[in-house]
Design an enzyme around this catalytic site. Structure first.
Site, PDB file in Angstrom:
ATOM      1  N   THR A 120       0.861  -1.180   0.000  1.00 37.46           N
ATOM      2  CA  THR A 120       0.000   0.000   0.000  1.00 37.46           C
ATOM      3  C   THR A 120       0.895   1.226   0.000  1.00 37.46           C
ATOM      4  O   THR A 120       1.633   1.471   0.956  1.00 37.46           O
ATOM      5  CB  THR A 120      -0.924   0.017   1.228  1.00 37.46           C
ATOM      6  OG1 THR A 120      -1.805  -1.104   1.166  1.00 37.46           O
ATOM      7  CG2 THR A 120      -1.762   1.289   1.261  1.00 37.46           C
ATOM      8  N   LYS A 134      -7.567   1.659  -2.699  1.00 34.55           N
ATOM      9  CA  LYS A 134      -7.183   1.214  -1.349  1.00 34.55           C
ATOM     10  C   LYS A 134      -7.305   2.372  -0.356  1.00 34.55           C
ATOM     11  O   LYS A 134      -7.707   2.172   0.798  1.00 34.55           O
ATOM     12  CB  LYS A 134      -5.754   0.675  -1.366  1.00 34.55           C
ATOM     13  CG  LYS A 134      -5.220   0.233   0.005  1.00 34.55           C
ATOM     14  CD  LYS A 134      -6.025  -0.922   0.604  1.00 34.55           C
ATOM     15  CE  LYS A 134      -5.532  -1.309   2.004  1.00 34.55           C
ATOM     16  NZ  LYS A 134      -4.247  -1.993   1.998  1.00 34.55           N
ATOM     17  N   LYS A 157      -0.197   5.358   8.316  1.00 36.23           N
ATOM     18  CA  LYS A 157       0.530   5.506   7.057  1.00 36.23           C
ATOM     19  C   LYS A 157      -0.434   5.567   5.888  1.00 36.23           C
ATOM     20  O   LYS A 157      -0.350   6.443   5.022  1.00 36.23           O
ATOM     21  CB  LYS A 157       1.519   4.348   6.904  1.00 36.23           C
ATOM     22  CG  LYS A 157       2.374   4.384   5.644  1.00 36.23           C
ATOM     23  CD  LYS A 157       1.812   3.516   4.532  1.00 36.23           C
ATOM     24  CE  LYS A 157       1.857   2.040   4.881  1.00 36.23           C
ATOM     25  NZ  LYS A 157       1.393   1.189   3.735  1.00 36.23           N
TER      26      LYS A 157
END
Length: 301
Positions: free
Chosen positions: A105, A180, A248
């Site tokens: 990711t 995502k 994050k």
């Protein structure tokens, strides 16, 4: 599936390790690399006990040297750059006509940059972040959102099928990462609401099992409710997707929203709530530990 298709997997963490195992179980010829030799040795012992054959390389470049398809699952933009663009990275040895699938990711910009680097070498590329957490990886039930060309997806999908329940081609390179981001924004918002709902039920002295039964059958139902209600009410958080990783991911989402000129006030607020939990030492706890930020009512049991 042809067993002559050689694969490499870079990154044997809580996600990449199980994913690599699924590839081996599917009969793929796999060579793996992990930055930590100790973790690589641990996985090697697990796979050997199961009778699986996975080769190991000293560098990402060595792992990718003879591979037709290379998969990566590391931590963030910087980690991905170190295993792709560095002197010992996979791009140093991948040949024209091969395929790179990135399950990390990252930022959408990183995906686009890596896509450009691959194109310059004649390498097909798919950005393919995953959702489903450690359990999804272990059970081969990940949801994968992908960005790339139709041709690259046609090659990538059968390989990813070894560890996925859902593979969706969202759009061009970078679209997988943006999807995502939307996924993580949804999870963060749901967990914030779920945390407050549980504290309300506790404060009112409700039977928590009955409350779950009552509300999970209606419009409030969600994956987070079904899979985290019991652990959240039991104050159990030492598992799952770490808050450090969620922050994050939310950072990437907020950056992309700003780039697009959009406002994301709920995501920004929940991100700061997670910062509070980090400040309490909850960095590696599951994202459902968001509830620990909220005190229980004085008379709650």
């Amino acid at each position: 599936m042809s067993e002559t298709i050689r694969t490499a997997f870079i990154g044997l963490g809580v996600m990449g390790g199980p994913m690599t195992g699924h590839l081996a179980r599917a009969g793929r010829a796999v060579t793996a690399f992990n930055r930590s030799p100790e973790r690589a040795q641990n996985w090697a012992s697990i796979w050997t006990a199961e009778g699986l054959k996975v080769g190991f390389a000293d560098t990402p470049r060595d792992a990718a040297a003879d591979a037709d398809i290379v998969m990566i699952c590391v931590g963030n933009d910087e980690d991905l750059a170190s295993v792709t663009a560095a002197e010992t990275g996979v791009l140093a040895s991948m040949r024209a006509g091969s395929l790179l699938i990135d399950h990390t990711t990252t930022s959408a910009d990183m995906a686009r940059q890596l896509g450009d680097a691959c194109a310059a070498k004649g390498i097909a590329f798919v950005d393919a972040p995953v959702s489903g957490g450690q359990a999804g990886a272990e059970n081969g039930q990940l949801a994968i959102m992908c960005g790339g060309s139709e041709e690259a997806m046609a090659r990538a999908a059968p390989v990813m099928g070894a560890y996925a329940k859902s593979v969706v081609h969202v759009g061009e390179i970078g679209a997988g990462q943006t999807a995502k981001m939307a996924n993580q924004m949804c999870i963060a918002g749901v967990l914030a609401g779920l945390s407050e709902a549980i504290r309300l039920a506790q404060g009112a002295g409700l039977d928590l099992d009955k409350t779950y039964e009552a509300i999970s059958g209606g419009a409030a139902q969600s994956w987070q409710m079904d899979n985290r209600w019991a652990t959240m009410t039991a104050d159990t958080f030492d598992f799952g997707f770490a808050i450090d990783w969620m922050r994050k991911d939310l950072g990437y989402a907020l950056d992309e929203a700003r780039r697009l000129g959009l406002s994301s006030p709920i995501t920004a607020l929940v991100d700061q709530f997670y910062a509070d939990v980090q400040a309490q030492g909850g960095n590696r706890l599951d994202t459902s530990a968001l509830i620990t930020r909220l005190p229980k009512a004085p008379d709650s049991k």
